[in-house]
Design a protein around this motif. Sequence first.
Motif, PDB file in Angstrom:
ATOM      1  N   LEU A  27       0.819  -1.210   0.000  1.00  0.00           N
ATOM      2  CA  LEU A  27       0.000   0.000   0.000  1.00  0.00           C
ATOM      3  C   LEU A  27       0.857   1.267   0.000  1.00  0.00           C
ATOM      4  O   LEU A  27       0.534   2.250  -0.683  1.00  0.00           O
ATOM      5  N   GLU A  30       2.172   1.772  -3.524  1.00  0.00           N
ATOM      6  CA  GLU A  30       1.116   2.298  -4.394  1.00  0.00           C
ATOM      7  C   GLU A  30       0.881   3.781  -4.129  1.00  0.00           C
ATOM      8  O   GLU A  30       0.685   4.574  -5.067  1.00  0.00           O
ATOM      9  N   ALA A  31       0.917   4.176  -2.861  1.00  0.00           N
ATOM     10  CA  ALA A  31       0.707   5.579  -2.515  1.00  0.00           C
ATOM     11  C   ALA A  31       1.841   6.458  -3.043  1.00  0.00           C
ATOM     12  O   ALA A  31       1.596   7.566  -3.544  1.00  0.00           O
ATOM     13  N   LEU A  34       1.255   7.085  -6.579  1.00  0.00           N
ATOM     14  CA  LEU A  34       0.139   7.994  -6.828  1.00  0.00           C
ATOM     15  C   LEU A  34       0.467   9.437  -6.471  1.00  0.00           C
ATOM     16  O   LEU A  34       0.048  10.377  -7.166  1.00  0.00           O
ATOM     17  N   TYR A  35       1.204   9.641  -5.370  1.00  0.00           N
ATOM     18  CA  TYR A  35       1.389  10.989  -4.819  1.00  0.00           C
ATOM     19  C   TYR A  35       2.845  11.451  -4.833  1.00  0.00           C
ATOM     20  O   TYR A  35       3.199  12.424  -4.170  1.00  0.00           O
ATOM     21  N   ASN A  46      -0.830  11.791   2.476  1.00  0.00           N
ATOM     22  CA  ASN A  46      -1.652  11.031   1.536  1.00  0.00           C
ATOM     23  C   ASN A  46      -1.342   9.535   1.595  1.00  0.00           C
ATOM     24  O   ASN A  46      -2.240   8.696   1.438  1.00  0.00           O
ATOM     25  N   MET A  47      -0.066   9.212   1.803  1.00  0.00           N
ATOM     26  CA  MET A  47       0.306   7.809   1.968  1.00  0.00           C
ATOM     27  C   MET A  47      -0.395   7.212   3.187  1.00  0.00           C
ATOM     28  O   MET A  47      -0.954   6.111   3.127  1.00  0.00           O
ATOM     29  N   TYR A  49      -3.188   8.184   4.641  1.00  0.00           N
ATOM     30  CA  TYR A  49      -4.619   8.042   4.378  1.00  0.00           C
ATOM     31  C   TYR A  49      -4.873   6.834   3.473  1.00  0.00           C
ATOM     32  O   TYR A  49      -5.799   6.054   3.713  1.00  0.00           O
ATOM     33  N   TYR A  50      -4.048   6.672   2.451  1.00  0.00           N
ATOM     34  CA  TYR A  50      -4.232   5.564   1.510  1.00  0.00           C
ATOM     35  C   TYR A  50      -4.078   4.214   2.209  1.00  0.00           C
ATOM     36  O   TYR A  50      -4.869   3.289   1.985  1.00  0.00           O
ATOM     37  N   ASP A  53      -7.082   3.637   4.533  1.00  0.00           N
ATOM     38  CA  ASP A  53      -8.324   3.447   3.797  1.00  0.00           C
ATOM     39  C   ASP A  53      -8.412   2.065   3.142  1.00  0.00           C
ATOM     40  O   ASP A  53      -9.504   1.620   2.767  1.00  0.00           O
ATOM     41  N   ASN A  54      -7.276   1.392   3.030  1.00  0.00           N
ATOM     42  CA  ASN A  54      -7.250   0.121   2.307  1.00  0.00           C
ATOM     43  C   ASN A  54      -6.768  -1.074   3.127  1.00  0.00           C
ATOM     44  O   ASN A  54      -6.842  -2.209   2.647  1.00  0.00           O
ATOM     45  N   ALA A 206      -7.272  10.882   8.169  1.00  0.00           N
ATOM     46  CA  ALA A 206      -6.897   9.469   8.048  1.00  0.00           C
ATOM     47  C   ALA A 206      -7.235   8.714   9.332  1.00  0.00           C
ATOM     48  O   ALA A 206      -7.823   7.626   9.303  1.00  0.00           O
TER      49      ALA A 206
END
Length: 790
Positions: A27, A30-31, A34-35, A46-47, A49-50, A53-54, A206
């Motif tokens: 995860l 992936e973050a 993305l960011y 953002n990492m 939160y990601y 959230d997952n 988050a």
Amino acid sequence: MITPRVQKLKDKQRDATPTFSAERARLATEAYQLYGGEPNALLKANMLYYIIDNMTLYLDEGDLIAGNYTDKPRCAPIFPEFASKWIEDEIDEFTTRTLDRMVASDETKQEVLDVLKYWEGKSFDQITANACTDEAIEAMNTGILSIGGMETSTGHVLPNYPRLFDGGLSKVIADCEKLIADTTVVCPQDQEKIDMWRAMIISCKAAIRYAHRTAGLMDELAAEETDAARKAELQEMAENCRVVPEHAPETFWQAVQFAWIIHITIWIESNGHSNSFANFDRTINEYYVKDLASGKITERHALDILECFFIKLTDILKLRPAYFSESWAGYPIWQNMTIGGVGEDGQDGCNEATMLLLKANEEVQTSQPTMSLRYHKHMSEEVFNQAISMIQQGMATPSFFNDHLCIPLILTKCDGINIADARNYGMLGCVQPVPGGKTDGRAQVGTVNLLKCVEFAMHDGFDPQTGKQTGPHTGKFADFKTYEEFFDAYIKQVDFSFDLMLNAYNSVSSIHAVRQNMPFASLTVDGCIEKGKSLQQGGAKYNYSGALADGFANAMDSLAAVKLFVFDKKEISAEDLLKQCDKDFPDEVLRQKLLNIGPKYGNDDEYVDMIGHAIVKHINQFIEGYRDSRGARFCFDIESQSYNIKQGKCVGATPEGRKSGASLADNVSPCMGRDITGPTATVLSVAKIDQFYTTDGTLFNLRFDPRSIGGEKGKNVLGGVVKTYFDNYGEHIQINVVSNETLKKAQEEPENYKNLLVRVAGYLAYFTELDKSVQDNIISRTLHTAEGGC
């Protein structure tokens, strides 16, 4: 007595094999993809939160605290943004090594390896290694020093829970939004502040998202539950997570749930360690007293909530390379829970929750949290006696800290601090006193091997173990005319090592401030929101960094042997002593003379104790001339964890009679088996080094034979030893009450002793989970008796 619910949860945890997971690594990667274009603070937020959230959510049967750290019990997540190469290199060894073994399936291993491909050449440890000088890296490889923070976050966070409880994270969000609205960007620094506030808002959301997801899981479980009592619990747990941490807690149960969500969010954000709880009894007491008075809770239910909380804390693990698994054995992560002590007004701060937390600690007997009791002369006798009773029973908890020294130390090391903040201190790491909720105390600068410095001083800076000139030229041993000349050479080796370490750490911590900002951890500590800066950038109200040393007792005993036999009595020439050490003492008679006739630290002998005093005084004064990357002080601390075993392997035979490669003494304690005149003499020796100079603490282990301290007399002996030590301004003491026979039986029959807890260093560990080398080291510690012998 522990309830069946809690016993079942503890048994499940103790039966679980430690493992590691690929979920967070996947995860986080992936973050980053993305960011990755965002400023570092926003990337990190953002990492977080990601991930939250997952990530997978679950709840163990009967648990009263909602929320899990990873996707399985007793599981270590992986932080690929901090380290990747050593994980790739050692992944097959994690399941076979004897030190902090972690078992995982081949599928999990392959998933981890697939994720780590992205991080080749990018992870933090590879960047920091290139930032340090070749000289510093070479010194680290020889074992003369270590350099902290190269593959972990700065960590060591003591959140200000009372502030966070006042309005919850919704108030933090509102405060940050107002600061953004009131700021006009006229320079890059203004934009950096806005980015940090935005990152803090995302991070708060988050944690709130985590709580709301968890509430949803509780709803699902409640809908399926057929037992009416458990259904009601799950429904209340769902409601708790809808309230906290978004809003202020209203009940005792919500206060503990709030603390747990904040705590694990910090751990999920980064792989720092020693995230802890300052004055937790004061934090939760008003909720406990109010709920108890209204009948909303009973003491038994409150104990169950806390004991579930403690089991959750013990579930938090870290994956470490083999080197650090040996250096810090027993899966430690140093989650201190500080209780007791004086309040802001200088009066006894013990309350109803102080006893409640001790009772929970006594009942559940988990390795986490590390319960740290602040002592002062006017503290509650009931609390002190309860703590001593727990020690007498062999629980090895709590450890004791001395308000009469810790508060002055904090006033010394934190620039601009007031007395109220100093009195509200909590323990960080093993023994570092810091103002709770208001500091970024970095207790991981690194460690200097003080015995290795003796070896260097005897060899003109040359390392006979590696065949390299690692230290400075300070003269040949045979050429020194006086002990003072030799001691001066020794001090130059010590100074050289500290200089290398401090400068290397500043290089590393500077990179933290650019690449590894932690917005969520930062918003929990006073100063960061107001300044719009992270902890890594110096945002905390108070800052300092702790520089460590180990091999202290061996160095003292070795220097005393040189002084007595080479210079004072002239019974052994410098040439002969050097040859004996280089050849690992072929003359056993001489070695026994050095061991048994030479003065030894731990026996209230000023001849050797004052050598220790001179060492700590000098190091304190030397590092005062340095400032860390935030402009804060460096402070001195003596502790070793189980690093004393690892660092002993890189030192040849030494003048106190120690054989080549043998373990060093642990922490500030005397060499094993050399403090032979009783516990009172031992504590007086340790206090005599003058711990006002060790401003970041001294870790002191003491062990008693349980057969000698039974009954009321035994309690008086244990209590008297603690008070004597603290009356002489010792900072910290922790006591194991366990016999050699019990420890050896536990080695032979581990299945029958899986709940046996021991103090390794500033943390508890399950004895049977320790490698045999660490177990043997604990067994070798002096076994004192109430009568004063050993």
